[in-house]
Scaffold this active site. Structure first.
Site, mmCIF file in Angstrom:
data_model
loop_
_atom_site.group_PDB
_atom_site.id
_atom_site.type_symbol
_atom_site.label_atom_id
_atom_site.label_comp_id
_atom_site.label_asym_id
_atom_site.label_seq_id
_atom_site.Cartn_x
_atom_site.Cartn_y
_atom_site.Cartn_z
ATOM 1 N N HIS A 51 26.892 26.833 64.161
ATOM 2 C CA HIS A 51 26.612 25.657 63.437
ATOM 3 C C HIS A 51 27.349 24.881 62.545
ATOM 4 C CE1 HIS A 51 22.450 26.337 64.902
ATOM 5 N NE2 HIS A 51 22.607 27.661 64.800
ATOM 6 N N ASN A 55 15.693 25.798 64.950
ATOM 7 C CA ASN A 55 16.609 25.165 66.057
ATOM 8 C C ASN A 55 15.548 24.060 66.681
ATOM 9 O OD1 ASN A 55 19.186 26.345 65.934
ATOM 10 N ND2 ASN A 55 18.024 28.127 67.304
#
Ligand code: NDP
Length: 501
Positions: free
Chosen positions: A59, A132
């Site tokens: 990420h 997510n």
């Protein structure tokens, strides 16, 4: 003379001392070497060398914004969480969206899962919802997380991302099929961060004021509608603008188009969980909506851009361990591991005292006996740094926030519990395939075949077996696109095609 501070726009060193010349270094004569005495130049060079902190291992590429959460539905029968206890109540939120695999300079519009992380600055501490844009994940055991991420990163020898690594791992990990199906579906490339849903993915717990626990899943449904890109649109976008999603989020908020999401929960009682048809703490599976309908809780609105990206987005540190009274963990193996690993990652990447930085700092009093460490701003002041102590103003534990006990019901045995035994990795992936339109199926199978085309034949074969087990048509379409003969596959008793051994 009265004390006088210099005006705000005077250039200074980091120590606040005025700088007289920011154009010419201090030299011995017009051609001469530099003097060590030019402390301004030294400071500038040294600060520059230290501008970067390590990027997130996963990420790394992300965008963020700030906003407000407003309660619209009463779920106080399930949770005592103070920020949810009154309709109309508002809580400040910081959000960060991201891709998973790419480094900090990666393009936004790549096919990848997207991170969806929120920090709620509640009156009872920060609640981080670190999810997510997909309701499930690729692996269900944390032993496999590091391995999975290695396959998404660069090959140790070629330093290239490597489809053989990715598909070798996936084809040997059938529990990944549900998430792989989402990744290669239309939702694998969101058109922007505004046009995707967010999910807590794991099962969490809620505890009400009477100390009763239910299990829960978190959903954030985009009110902008789902919009996605196909591979051609993605390639075109990336060629023109690598920062498409950052630009979209920033520009939308700047011009007053504030993105919103509807926050909902699914609730399962402890008794239901006991007899549920599969493990409700398995992050590779969803809870069907028909059996566990969404219950609306509130609206999230992002309405402010960060003034400083580094301070408010790069240093924003989200961890599933940031849990407030009324919201708790569950036995999900992956969640249990993340409760440790996220805060640990921030201590390494941002620093021991990352929670003291403005973006991470709770808006309620923080009182504990942790002290000092790199870059502490003096948390705890002059209060005692040990406990028990006899000082009335020193922090005390609060037993009223104790969670109910959780019977674990099993002995620890010499053999660990094999998460692959007796698990159905195919039905839900197949369910997802079957709810798609013809066009969606075509795009999914074409995108998947496009990737599988580039991997070794034995890996293709192994993956095709999984696709056939999920849905015969799913397997057949990908096999056809790959030019693989379907004679190697046979039809099972229930009519579904399965791969021959
Ligand atoms: P439902 O028909 O009630 O729900 C199907 C869900 O699938 C909807 O939420 C829809 O989202 C979502 N969806 C549609 N296309 C895609 C896609 N390409 N990728 C991911 N999600 C998509 O069915 P069930 O609850 O019984 O679930 C059936 C399947 O739907 C599951 O196996 C799972 O793969 C998928 N799904 C289920 C979710 C759940 O929590 N139950 C959540 C998300 C997906 P939308 O409403 O936004 O169109």
């Amino acid at each position: 003379m009265p004390d006088q501070k210099h005006p705000k726009n005077i250039l200074t060193t980091a120590d606040g001392c005025p700088i007289a010349d920011n154009q010419n270094s201090l030299t011995a004569g017009p051609r001469g070497p530099l003097l060590m005495q030019d402390v301004v130049l030294l400071e500038q060079m040294q600060a520059f060398n230290r501008e970067r902190i390590p990027e997130r291992v996963v990420h790394a590429k992300g965008s963020g914004a700030l906003g407000t959460f407003t309660v619209t539905g009463d779920i106080s029968r399930y949770t005592r969480a103070a920020f949810l206890n009154k309709i109309g109540k508002q809580t400040d939120v910081c959000a960060r969206f991201s891709t998973v695999a790419g480094e900090r300079g990666a393009a936004d519009a790549e096919r990848d899962v997207r991170g969806f992380a929120l920090k709620f600055y509640t009156d009872e501490g920060n609640w981080d919802m670190v999810g997510n844009n997909t309701p499930v994940f690729f692996v269900r055991d944390p032993y496999k997380f590091q391995m999975f991420i290695h396959t998404q990163k660069r090959h140790p020898e070629t330093n290239l991302r490597d489809l053989n690594m990715q598909w070798d791992f996936w084809s040997l990990s059938p529990e990944s099929l549900h998430q792989v199906t989402i990744l290669f579906s239309d939702r694998g490339i969101p058109a922007s961060y505004r046009h995707m849903n967010g999910y807590g993915s794991h099962t969490y717990s809620l505890v009400n004021a009477a100390g009763e626990r239910v299990w829960c899943k978190f959903h954030f449904k985009t009110l902008q509608g789902i919009k996605c890109m196909d591979d051609a649109h993605s390639a075109h976008t990336i060629a023109a603008d690598r920062e498409s999603h950052q630009r979209d989020l920033y520009e939308s908020i700047k011009c007053g188009q504030f993105p919103k999401w509807r926050f909902c929960v699914q609730i399962m009682t402890e008794a239901e969980a006991e007899k549920f048809k599969y493990n409700p703490f398995d992050v590779t599976k969803i809870w069907p909506h028909r059996e566990y309908p969404l219950i609306e809780v509130g609206i999230l609105e992002l309405n402010r851009n960060p003034e400083n990206y580094f301070a408010e987005v790069e240093q924003a540190s989200f961890s599933p361990s940031a849990l407030v009274p009324g919201i708790g963990a569950s036995p999900d193996r992956m969640l249990q591991a993340r409760l440790m690993s996220y805060a640990d990652a921030h201590r390494y990447r941002v620093g021991t005292n990352y929670q003291q930085l403005p973006v991470n700092k709770p808006r309620c009093p923080v009182m504990h006996y942790q002290r000092d460490g790199h870059m502490s701003v003096g948390q705890g002041g002059g209060l005692p740094n040990y406990e028990p102590n006899s000082f009335a103003d020193a922090p005390k534990e609060a037993p009223e926030f104790r969670e109910p006990g959780l019977p674990l019901g099993s002995d620890v045995v010499a053999d660990r519990f094999n998460h692959r035994i007796g698990n159905d990795d195919y039905t839900q992936a197949g369910d997802l395939y079957r709810l798609m339109t013809e066009e969606q199926k075509s795009r999914l199978t074409a995108a998947m075949a496009g990737a599988l085309m580039q991997v070794r034949p034995e890996i293709q074969q192994r993956q095709l077996c999984h696709l056939f087990r999920a849905d015969g048509d799913y397997g057949a379409r990908v096999a056809r696109a790959l030019g693989v003969s379907m004679e190697q596959h046979m039809v099972s008793g229930d009519g579904r095609a399965v791969a021959a051994k």
